[in-house]
Design an enzyme around this catalytic site. Sequence first.
Site, PDB file in Angstrom:
ATOM      1  N   LYS A  67       0.870  -1.180   0.000  1.00 55.33           N
ATOM      2  CA  LYS A  67       0.000   0.000   0.000  1.00 55.33           C
ATOM      3  C   LYS A  67       0.907   1.230   0.000  1.00 55.33           C
ATOM      4  CE  LYS A  67      -3.904   1.886   2.691  1.00 55.33           C
ATOM      5  NZ  LYS A  67      -4.794   1.625   3.853  1.00 55.33           N
ATOM      6  N   SER A 142      -9.718   1.691   2.854  1.00 53.86           N
ATOM      7  CA  SER A 142      -8.831   2.481   2.024  1.00 53.86           C
ATOM      8  C   SER A 142      -7.779   1.656   1.285  1.00 53.86           C
ATOM      9  CB  SER A 142      -8.120   3.511   2.891  1.00 53.86           C
ATOM     10  OG  SER A 142      -7.283   2.866   3.847  1.00 53.86           O
ATOM     11  N   SER A 166     -10.037  -0.838   6.949  1.00 53.16           N
ATOM     12  CA  SER A 166      -9.455  -0.675   5.612  1.00 53.16           C
ATOM     13  C   SER A 166      -8.741  -1.886   5.028  1.00 53.16           C
ATOM     14  CB  SER A 166      -8.492   0.503   5.603  1.00 53.16           C
ATOM     15  OG  SER A 166      -9.215   1.688   5.476  1.00 53.16           O
TER      16      SER A 166
HETATM   17  N1  GLN Z   1     -13.249   3.925   6.307  1.00 52.68           N
HETATM   18  C1  GLN Z   1     -12.689   4.327   7.568  1.00 52.68           C
HETATM   19  C2  GLN Z   1     -12.283   5.794   7.489  1.00 52.68           C
HETATM   20  O1  GLN Z   1     -12.506   6.389   6.483  1.00 52.68           O
HETATM   21  C3  GLN Z   1     -11.520   3.462   7.909  1.00 52.68           C
HETATM   22  C4  GLN Z   1     -10.320   3.752   7.115  1.00 52.68           C
HETATM   23  C5  GLN Z   1      -9.147   2.936   7.509  1.00 52.68           C
HETATM   24  O2  GLN Z   1      -9.289   1.871   8.116  1.00 52.68           O
HETATM   25  N2  GLN Z   1      -7.962   3.425   7.181  1.00 52.68           N
HETATM   26  O3  GLN Z   1     -11.758   6.326   8.420  1.00 52.68           O
END
Ligand code: GLN
Length: 479
Positions: A67, A142, A166
């Site tokens: 990532k 994400s 995410s």
């Molecule tokens: N979707 C969640 C957010 O927008 C979690 C994102 C994540 O786990 N990095 O904060």
Amino acid sequence: MKLRSRVPELVAATARETRSALEYYRERIRVLNPRLNAFITPVDPQAHPATGAPGTRRLAGLPIAHKDLFVTRGIPTTCGSRMLAGFVPPYDACVVERLDLAGCTLIGKTNMDEFAMGSSNETSAFGPVRNPWNLERVPGGSSGGSAAAVAAGLVPVATGTDTGGSIRQPAALCGITGIKPSYGRVSRFGMIAFASSMDQAGVLARSAEDAAWVLREMAGHDPRDSTSVGLPVPDYVAALTRGVRGLRIGIVQNFFDEGLWPAVADRIREALSVLEAAGAQLIDITLPHLSLSVPVYYVLAPAECSSNLARYDGIRYGHRARDPVDLTDLYCRSRSEGFGAEVQRRILIGTYVLSHGYYDAYYLKAQRVRRLIRNDFLKAFESVDLLAGPTTPTPAFRLGEKTADPLTMYLNDIYTIGVNLAGLPALSVPAGLVEGLPVGLQLIGRDFDEETLFAAAADFQGRTDWHRAEPPGFEEGSG
Ligand code: GLN
């Protein structure tokens, strides 16, 4: 050559045919990535070669994608943001370093929501990623680039990070396996920070077996991250054969609420009956404060992000606006130009809840409720060994469907966020299709008990074929 997704097979194949796996995946990235936009930076294997001594490389030759939130020495690292465009880190994240030492070869940096804030990959400054199961759908986020790349067979395994879901949510929406380890299991050194008390690195792979091979190399204490724990890393690969017989699995009743699509609930109940037939005992569990997870998270995560992202001021770090008239103008324009709308929204919320006069009412209150949520989990684990439920309420939604309404987007994480607030390990495994789109079964474990997660997931995958399903148009084996 029909290269399958299994890490042990790839490692064995590499020992016979050096470079073949790398060439196979690089070619798939070249041909198929334009449909998906899963990579921000494809990496030439020569650019970041494995470093470990040959005898110690348990993943020798395994191609991997990281990532684009893990810093990589000499290779651009953007975190999905214009703010970091052009940033070439002078060092490697601990995860990158350890996987290099294990013999992995980096073949790309994957697309992601900007600074990991999002559930659909649509907040990336480098354009959205598409779900290989349906190109009009989101891959989740994400870690959407990592999930789409693994699901489409562009890479056998990829790293991700999970602050509120995410890893698990995109794994579920793309039909693959994703594990978020316990907070503190994997070093955050060299991970660009979003919400430091919840950020945790993990693995996206086809199967629990593949994930176990990779997590075994990533995990473990690192003195450069003061929140990484000193516990020894168990042999996750050995745990794969333990099975679920005799395990007590708590079915989280709160997850089967009105937001859950009935067809997703059906797939999850079928998956649970597979575990029951394998000898697990299913027990209904209710977590009284779990419904507060989303509001608590959306106070705490923005608070931490507003502090972490203060360093991007156009002077010490990141994009710098041209021709500022004064210092305030430099700060304002650098941050307004560098950060996208979602990141700015989070910084504003975070600054507000931390400000004098609101700190007690919001931030402190949220911290207290966070403790109640963790206590609910700890209480549940007095009577069960694992908790289970759906990973997401629906399969992948359409690109653009939720972008106009941040609250609807935030609600997509309703089943994953509680785990981050509590610091627990959790994993998502493919559990079937709904309207031709994958859905995931989520398993949650006790603190630092990733082994039981791997045992249950591997047993499930020994009895089902959902993790072998390939998105139409991206089938492997033709390479
Ligand atoms: N979707 C969640 C957010 O927008 C979690 C994102 C994540 O786990 N990095 O904060």
